[in-house]
Design a protein around this motif. Structure first.
Motif, mmCIF file in Angstrom:
data_model
loop_
_atom_site.group_PDB
_atom_site.id
_atom_site.type_symbol
_atom_site.label_atom_id
_atom_site.label_comp_id
_atom_site.label_asym_id
_atom_site.label_seq_id
_atom_site.Cartn_x
_atom_site.Cartn_y
_atom_site.Cartn_z
ATOM 1 N N SER A 60 0.724 -1.262 0.121
ATOM 2 C CA SER A 60 -0.034 0.110 -0.029
ATOM 3 C C SER A 60 0.940 1.353 0.120
ATOM 4 N N HIS A 62 4.277 2.515 -0.972
ATOM 5 C CA HIS A 62 5.363 2.321 -1.980
ATOM 6 C C HIS A 62 6.560 3.357 -1.529
ATOM 7 N N GLN A 66 7.413 3.459 -8.596
ATOM 8 C CA GLN A 66 8.205 2.631 -9.758
ATOM 9 C C GLN A 66 9.141 3.627 -10.723
ATOM 10 N N ARG A 96 6.807 -6.502 -12.177
ATOM 11 C CA ARG A 96 6.959 -5.101 -13.028
ATOM 12 C C ARG A 96 8.519 -5.082 -13.577
ATOM 13 N N THR A 144 -3.115 -12.508 -9.461
ATOM 14 C CA THR A 144 -2.861 -11.652 -8.558
ATOM 15 C C THR A 144 -4.199 -11.057 -7.731
ATOM 16 N N HIS A 146 -3.989 -8.861 -5.741
ATOM 17 C CA HIS A 146 -4.155 -7.269 -5.304
ATOM 18 C C HIS A 146 -5.174 -6.425 -6.183
ATOM 19 N N ALA A 147 -5.854 -5.620 -5.392
ATOM 20 C CA ALA A 147 -6.727 -4.697 -6.146
ATOM 21 C C ALA A 147 -6.280 -3.194 -5.812
ATOM 22 N N LYS A 148 -6.323 -2.476 -6.712
ATOM 23 C CA LYS A 148 -5.976 -0.953 -6.811
ATOM 24 C C LYS A 148 -6.819 -0.352 -5.523
ATOM 25 N N ALA A 149 -6.020 0.386 -4.943
ATOM 26 C CA ALA A 149 -6.510 1.071 -3.758
ATOM 27 C C ALA A 149 -8.116 1.481 -3.829
ATOM 28 N N ALA A 151 -10.552 -0.153 -5.119
ATOM 29 C CA ALA A 151 -11.338 -0.618 -6.229
ATOM 30 C C ALA A 151 -11.497 -2.213 -5.998
ATOM 31 N N LYS A 154 -10.598 -7.541 -10.041
ATOM 32 C CA LYS A 154 -11.147 -7.784 -11.233
ATOM 33 C C LYS A 154 -10.779 -9.211 -11.573
ATOM 34 N N THR A 175 -7.116 -9.679 0.320
ATOM 35 C CA THR A 175 -8.259 -9.927 -0.368
ATOM 36 C C THR A 175 -8.856 -11.309 -0.166
#
Ligand code: SAH
Length: 491
Positions: A60, A62, A66, A96, A144, A146-149, A151, A154, A175
């Motif tokens: 959450s 970073h 990046q 990444r 993955t 991981h969900a975007k903050a 969101a 998907k 999640t």
């Protein structure tokens, strides 16, 4: 001149899972840019001369964005440096890695990729879960979690269920309830076996095997935290039968290794392979003497000696260094007899094309001294300045003339006393491979309570030194690393 960037996968944590190619890239690096998931044991392979840049990311927030990491890689390469970008697992699997290469490619910076052992496959393996099994499934899917903050996830749960394959979710700790509900709603059975594995492949690995319906609660009760992977599928039911990692002989045991950093590789690797949690704690280091007056003088009159004695594997290389400094070479040893305290020291001599004439049956100074009690002198002792009195005493007693020629000093160091203090609060084994490692260890922790320590000692002299400091001891049958490992297993 432009440098280069090697994107290296560090594997899931167990340092033994770093590839050969990854290791050599690290050892040749001038700059290493690394992530949070790279384990300390792998970071310890970075050469002392290399610049280390920690861009570790916390979930959450970073630490280093990046784009900035991409720019650091580019800048260092343009400075002409050999850069290693070290990433957890495999660099291209949710790592990444692709994004990091784009900027380099656009700027014409040469790059290579060293794939790594991904957690998606290796962590299940360390939990006794084969990701596929002919009778149970015919595909594997890595997703993955991981969900975007803010969101929603998907994930096409219907599609995943229809595959009937094993599902491996990375970045899914927070999640986990959504993932399980999603699969249940898509029609997967409630009692589908499912597992979560935290800190996989590391000594601290924790595993929970449950059902799809019950896994979220079980994980919450056990306070499972990142990094962890979630595995859903029938193969999870095999986990108990195939759990080899939990059953390793040293699983759950902590061992502090006190050898000098340049000599601790074999011991640390072997202990880790047996499941131990190892703290590399090199509390001594050998500092070559330059000049080494006693040795340099003896080298001038080398042909006057009958025996040349080495009491550690470090000795031969240091002797030859002084020999070369005096303008001589191996021919100056013609006619001399050679004694080595043990097989490793004899091996060190062998690298110079020399065979030891004498290696005692038991590899310690007492037995070496006994074996040499009646030899014809004079004897040249090439060893540490802090060597024990055992050899000089026996020579004196038997009237054998000798020269004690220190070729190196033992320097005490305190690598990471904070971690050591934490480890001393519960039962812990400490490996001692010489009396000087005992002194170095005790020196580095003044006033510490050593009552939880069992010192696993390589020989009697070492054990005596440990007992002097009130340390409970176990002594290996032989003065070899193999025997010391047996001793550690038996404690
Ligand atoms: N490139 C990496 C994955 C990076 S994403 C690889 O190939 O392994 C980070 C996720 O990987 C973590 O959230 C976790 O789900 C998983 N992971 C990495 N190391 C792990 C470990 N030692 N134990 C359990 N999960 C791990």
């Amino acid at each position: 001149m432009t440098g280069s960037v090697i994107l290296v996968g560090a594997g899931p944590g167990d340092p033994g899972l770093l590839t050969e190619k990854g290791r050599s890239a690290l050892q040749n690096a001038e700059v290493v840019v690394f992530d949070r998931l790279v384990s300390p044991a792998i970071l310890s392979l970075i050469p002392a001369t290399a610049e280390r840049i920690d861009v570790g990311k916390q979930a959450s927030h970073h630490l280093v964005p990046q784009e900035q990491i991409n720019r650091i890689l580019l800048r260092k390469a343009l400075e002409g440096k050999r850069v290693v970008r070290l990433k957890g697992g495999d660099p291209f699997l949710f790592g990444r890695g692709g994004e990091e290469l784009e900027l380099l490619q656009e700027n014409g910076v040469p790059f290579e990729v060293v794939p790594g052992v991904t957690s998606a496959l290796s962590v299940p393996a360390y939990a006794g879960i084969p990701v596929t099994h002919r009778d149970l499934c015919s595909s594997l899917h890595i997703i993955t979690g991981h969900a975007k903050a803010g969101a929603q996830l998907k994930i096409d749960f219907d599609a995943l269920r229809r595959t009937g394959g094993t599902l491996v979710f990375l970045m899914g700790v927070s999640t986990l309830p959504e993932i399980c509900i999603g699969l249940l709603r898509a029609g997967m059975q409630k009692d589908m076996p499912a597992a979560v594995v935290e800190s996989g492949t590391l000594p601290s690995q924790r595993k929970l095997v449950s059902t799809l319906a019950e896994l979220p609660q079980a994980a919450a009760d056990a306070k499972i935290k990142s990094p962890a992977i979630i595995i859903v599928g029938k193969v999870c039911a095999l986990s108990d039968r195939f759990d080899w990692f939990e059953n390793l002989p040293l699983k759950g045991r902590r061992v502090i290794v006190t050898r000098p950093a340049d000599r601790n590789g074999t011991l640390c690797c072997s202990l880790r392979a047996l499941g131990a949690d190892v703290l590399e704690y090199p509390c001594i280091r050998t500092a070559p003497r330059d000049p080494a007056p006693e040795l340099d003088a003896a080298i001038e009159t080398l042909s006057a000696y009958h025996w040349l004695v080495f009491t550690s594997p470090a000795g031969p290389a240091l002797f030859f260094r002084r020999l070369r400094a005096s303008g001589k070479d191996a021919r100056a040893l013609a006619g001399l007899k050679l004694a080595a305290i043990g097989p490793k020291t004899a091996e060190a001599l062998a690298t110079f094309g020399l065979t030891a004439d004498l290696v005692p049956a038991v590899y310690d100074s007492e037995h070496l001294a006994e074996a040499m009690a009646q030899v014809e002198g004079p004897v040249l002792l090439c060893r540490a300045s802090s060597g024990s009195d055992v050899l000089p005493q026996i020579f004196t007693k038997n009237g054998v003339p000798f020269t004690d020629a220190p070729c190196y000093d033992t320097v005490y160091e305190s690598p990471d006393p904070e971690t050591a203090h934490v480890w001393l609060q519960t039962p812990v084994l400490v490996s001692f491979t010489s009396a000087s490692t005992v002194r170095g260890f005790v020196n580095s922790l003044p006033g510490a309570d050593l009552s939880n320590v069992t010192g696993c000692c390589i020989g009697r002299q070492t054990a005596l030194e440990a007992e002097k400091h009130g340390i409970r001891v176990a002594v290996s049958k032989q003065a070899t690393i193999e025997s010391l490992i047996e001793c550690i297993k038996e404690v």
